[in-house]
Each structure stands twice: as structure tokens, then as C-alpha cells.
Design a protein around this motif. Structure first.
Motif: not given
Length: 321
Positions: A222-237
Motif C-alpha cells: 500500500a506504499c507510495n513510490p519513494g516510501a520508507r519502511l521501518l521494521p522495528l520488531g516482529f511482535a507477530s512472531g
């Protein structure tokens, strides 16, 4: 002194008596008033965190209290001073010995409960959004796990930084809290299609993700072009695998962020961030949301609230209760 100790991985903490610590050169001893619990503590207890202290040890990544001893060469701190610290371990004990460099003086106007709920959650969100993602006013920020400890601070700070904030959390009650902290749009992760909902709002420019799994994948698409994604953890496992072709086509950037590691790479970043955050707190622009305050002997109950994702905001242990 009393402390909640981990003797073996994947077991409950035990209330034990330990020797009182003594400050060595460059260290301080703190009488702990409060300890903030974090999802990272649950990983540490399971032996799945980025760092693995030798057993037995006392968990508790952040604390607030009063200095009772200073070691040789410690400058800028004194006995009787109120501090907070991002210490990694030892927060769940009545006294803790810390390196002076991890301590931050706190004002008299800040209660110890707020102080123990402040450094990691606000520090993580502020540095992730400002330094790593370089969030700009007017951009659309999607916060996954928005009702959790770090998620709420990302909603609050994102709004303060001028973003249009989309909060994604489980259930109407949690989303209602996000709305009170400034979220412009609400997505129920239990019932709503995250990808379709975000795209209907115009897409995301920055994604703040402590959850991982299928939510990360939906947000990425669902990101726009040029978006930045910040993975900070994986609470879902579930640690998501990132299709490089999507990054290529949309010119997107994935920016991993771990506060402890970043502090070693950029030691000046944390004090600079904490100074700004403390100023905002004293101006009344930030207010930690603490959902549960428990006594030391109930620390295991607090950790279970994090494991089951029942906590809304921060869980704090009142060590002196």
C-alpha cells in the motif's frame, strides 16, 4: 536487595535476594523506583534477543530512580539525583549498577512512572521517524501495532511532526485511544483489509512496523513510490521476507532500526533526541500512556501482558511498592 531473576531461558522470573551492588569507575548505583517493561524483555527471557546476557541475570531494559553511589571518574551526576536509564538489564531489582553514560537526569516535575515509560518508546519512535525515515510534515504515516508501547508514541510523535497519521490496531477500544493521541485515520487489523484501506486514503509514505508478518506485507503493497519502511520488531512472531522487485519498481527504502545498535553507531543521537523529547514533555506536548502499574513480585504478570498483546501503551513495575 530483592530482584526478579532469570535462571534459565523460557522460564518465569524468580523473586530472589541478591548482593547489593558497588559502583566501580565510571558507574553509578541507583535505587530503582520504577522499571518500564518492553517487548524486548520477553525476547531476552526467551534467548531470542539481539543480545544474550550470561545466566542468571535480572531483566529490565529501562528504569528510573535515585543515585545512591557514584564511582571514580563519574562527572555530571551526584548522589541524590533523579535519573532515568536505558540500561539493557537489571531494571527489575531494588538497586542497579549502571554505566553513567546510559543515565539521563530527569526533572522533579516528571514522576518516576512517566520516566520509566519514556526513554525506549519515545526514543525509538523519535529517532526512527526523524533520523532514519526523515518524516516530513504533510506526509502520510502508517503505524502498525499502534496501541502498543512504541506504537502509541509513533502516533503521538508523527502528529507532532506534522504527518497525516494512520493508526492500525486490534479492536475499537485500542483505536479510540489512538484517536485521542492524534491519529487521523483508524484501521482495525482484526477486521479491515489493511492494504485496501491504506490505498483508499492515498497510500503510505512512511510505514512504522513493530509487528512484521502479513501486516508488513500488506503495508508494503500500500506504499507510495519513494516510501520508507521501518521494521522495528516482529511482535507477530513472523519475520517477513521482502520482495526486492517491489522495492525496485516503487523506488522504496527499507530502514531497519534497533535502538541499542543505533546508540553504538551514533552515540550522540540518543542524548540529542532525549533532550528534545524532554523539552516536549515539560511543555505538555507528550504524555506517556501507562496502562498497568504492578509491584515487583508481579513482574511476570506484566510480561504476560506484553506477550499476549493485551497491554495498551506501557506496562511499568513499581519496584519500591
Amino acid at each position: 536487595m530483592r530482584a526478579m531473576q532469570l535462571t534459565d531461558y523460557n522460564t518465569a522470573l524468580e523473586l530472589v535476594e541478591r548482593e547489593m551492588p558497588i559502583a566501580k569507575a565510571g558507574e553509578v548505583v541507583v535505587q530503582v523506583a520504577t522499571c518500564g517493561l518492553n517487548f524486548g524483555d520477553t525476547l531476552l527471557i526467551n534467548g531470542k534477543y539481539q543480545e544474550k546476557p550470561a545466566l542468571p541475570f535480572v531483566p529490565g531494559m529501562e528504569l528510573a530512580g535515585t543515585i545512591t553511589q557514584t564511582g571514580e571518574g563519574v562527572g555530571g551526576f551526584y548522589v541524590g539525583q533523579r535519573i532515568a536509564a536505558y540500561c539493557g538489564v537489571n531494571g527489575l531489582s531494588e538497586y542497579a549498577v549502571l554505566r553513567a553514560e546510559v543515565c539521563v537526569a530527569i526533572p522533579d516535575a516528571m514522576p518516576f512512572t512517566d520516566a520509566a515509560a519514556f526513554l525506549i518508546t519515545y526514543g525509538t519512535s523519535h529517532i526512527a521517524l526523524e533520523d532514519r525515515a526523515q518524516l516530513r510534515s504533510g506526509e502520510r504515516l502508517l503505524v502498525l501495532g499502534a496501541s502498543g508501547g512504541v506504537g502509541l508514541t509513533a502516533v503521538e510523535l508523527g502528529k507532532l511532526m506534522g504527518a497525516e497519521v494512520i493508526a492500525c490496531a486490534r479492536g475499537a477500544d485500542k483505536l479510540a485511544l489512538c484517536a485521542t493521541l492524534g491519529a487521523d485515520h483508524l484501521i482495525n487489523s482484526d477486521t479491515d483489509d489493511i492494504r485496501a484501506s491504506v490505498k483508499a486514503l492515498g497510500g503510505a509514505d512512511v510505514v512504522y512496523d513493530p509487528i512484521g508478518g502479513i501486516q508488513f506485507e500488506a503495508a508494503m503493497r500500500a506504499c507510495n513510490p519513494g516510501a520508507r519502511l521501518l521494521p522495528l520488531g516482529f511482535a507477530s512472531g513472523d519475520v517477513p521476507q521482502i520482495p526486492a522487485n517491489i522495492l525496485l519498481v516503487k523506488n522504496m527504502t527499507v530502514l531497519g532500526f534497533y535502538l541499542g545498535g543505533y546508540a553504538k553507531l551514533h552515540p550522540a543521537a540518543l542524548p540529542r533526541s532525549f533532550e528534545k523529547l524532554m523539552a516536549w514533555y515539560l511543555e505538555g506536548r507528550l504524555k506517556p500512556h501507562v496502562s498497568n502499574v504492578l509491584p515487583l513480585e508481579r513482574a511476570n504478570d506484566g510480561l504476560d501482558l506484553l506477550r499476549t498483546r493485551k497491554a495498551v501503551g506501557k506496562v511499568v513495575v513499581d519496584v519500591g511498592a
